[in-house]
Structures are given as C-alpha cells and as structure tokens.
Write a protein that holds these residues in place. Structure first.
Motif, PDB file in Angstrom:
ATOM      1  N   ALA A 114      22.776  -2.556 -40.546  1.00  0.00           N
ATOM      2  CA  ALA A 114      22.065  -1.356 -40.124  1.00  0.00           C
ATOM      3  C   ALA A 114      23.045  -0.356 -39.532  1.00  0.00           C
ATOM      4  O   ALA A 114      24.110  -0.731 -39.016  1.00  0.00           O
ATOM      5  N   LEU A 115      22.685   0.910 -39.610  1.00  0.00           N
ATOM      6  CA  LEU A 115      23.551   1.961 -39.092  1.00  0.00           C
ATOM      7  C   LEU A 115      23.833   1.745 -37.613  1.00  0.00           C
ATOM      8  O   LEU A 115      24.961   1.912 -37.165  1.00  0.00           O
ATOM      9  N   ASN A 116      22.834   1.335 -36.860  1.00  0.00           N
ATOM     10  CA  ASN A 116      23.009   1.107 -35.433  1.00  0.00           C
ATOM     11  C   ASN A 116      24.074   0.036 -35.178  1.00  0.00           C
ATOM     12  O   ASN A 116      24.890   0.172 -34.266  1.00  0.00           O
ATOM     13  N   GLU A 117      24.071  -1.023 -35.980  1.00  0.00           N
ATOM     14  CA  GLU A 117      25.081  -2.078 -35.837  1.00  0.00           C
ATOM     15  C   GLU A 117      26.462  -1.529 -36.160  1.00  0.00           C
ATOM     16  O   GLU A 117      27.437  -1.846 -35.479  1.00  0.00           O
ATOM     17  N   ALA A 118      26.551  -0.731 -37.206  1.00  0.00           N
ATOM     18  CA  ALA A 118      27.836  -0.144 -37.595  1.00  0.00           C
ATOM     19  C   ALA A 118      28.358   0.774 -36.498  1.00  0.00           C
ATOM     20  O   ALA A 118      29.554   0.779 -36.194  1.00  0.00           O
TER      21      ALA A 118
END
Length: 90
Positions: free
Chosen positions: A2-6
C-alpha cells in the motif's frame, strides 16, 4: 504494498540516510569538535537553497568489510528485498 506502507518505508530510509554512518560516528565527530557534512552544509548555505541529490545511494565496495559498515546499508538491503518480494507477487 500500500502507498501508506511505502511512505513509511521512505520516511525510515530518509531517517537512516540522515544519520550517515550512525549515531556513534556523529557523536565522535561532535566530541572531536567537528560537525557532520550535513551540519557544515547547513551552516554554509542559506536555508532552502540546497537540494541533496542521490541521498539514498550507497557504495558497493566490499573491501575491508565495508559492506557491513552502516545501518543505512541494512535499511537499503531490506527495502530492496521487500521490493523484490512485491515484484515476485505480480
């Protein structure tokens, strides 16, 4: 991923890069009356006029155990492994 993880990983990598050789080396620099390279740049240049390029580049040298030198290297290796896992899942 997910973008948040990245984004979280990028923040972690940025923090590790800012530490350069690690907190112990920064402490030794300060104890010796010296500033780190980033601190010297901050003193020499006006705020906002310097953009660091290739902040996340690490050397590929393995001589003299240099491949085991920094915590930043471990972060880069972990992120590259995570990236490979994501590509394998595609």
């Amino acid at each position: 991923m997910a973008l948040n993880e990245a984004q979280k990983k990028l923040v972690e990598l940025n923090k590790a890069a800012n530490l350069g050789g690690g907190e112990e080396r920064i402490k030794r620099q300060h104890e010796g009356g010296k500033m780190t390279a980033r601190e010297r740049i901050d003193v020499l240049l006006d705020k906002g006029t310097f953009a660091e390029v290739d902040k996340f580049v690490v050397h590929q040298c393995t001589n003299f155990g240099m491949d085991k030198e920094t915590a930043f290297r471990a972060q880069v290796d972990k992120i590259q492994a995570d990236k490979q896992q994501m590509e394998d899942l595609r």
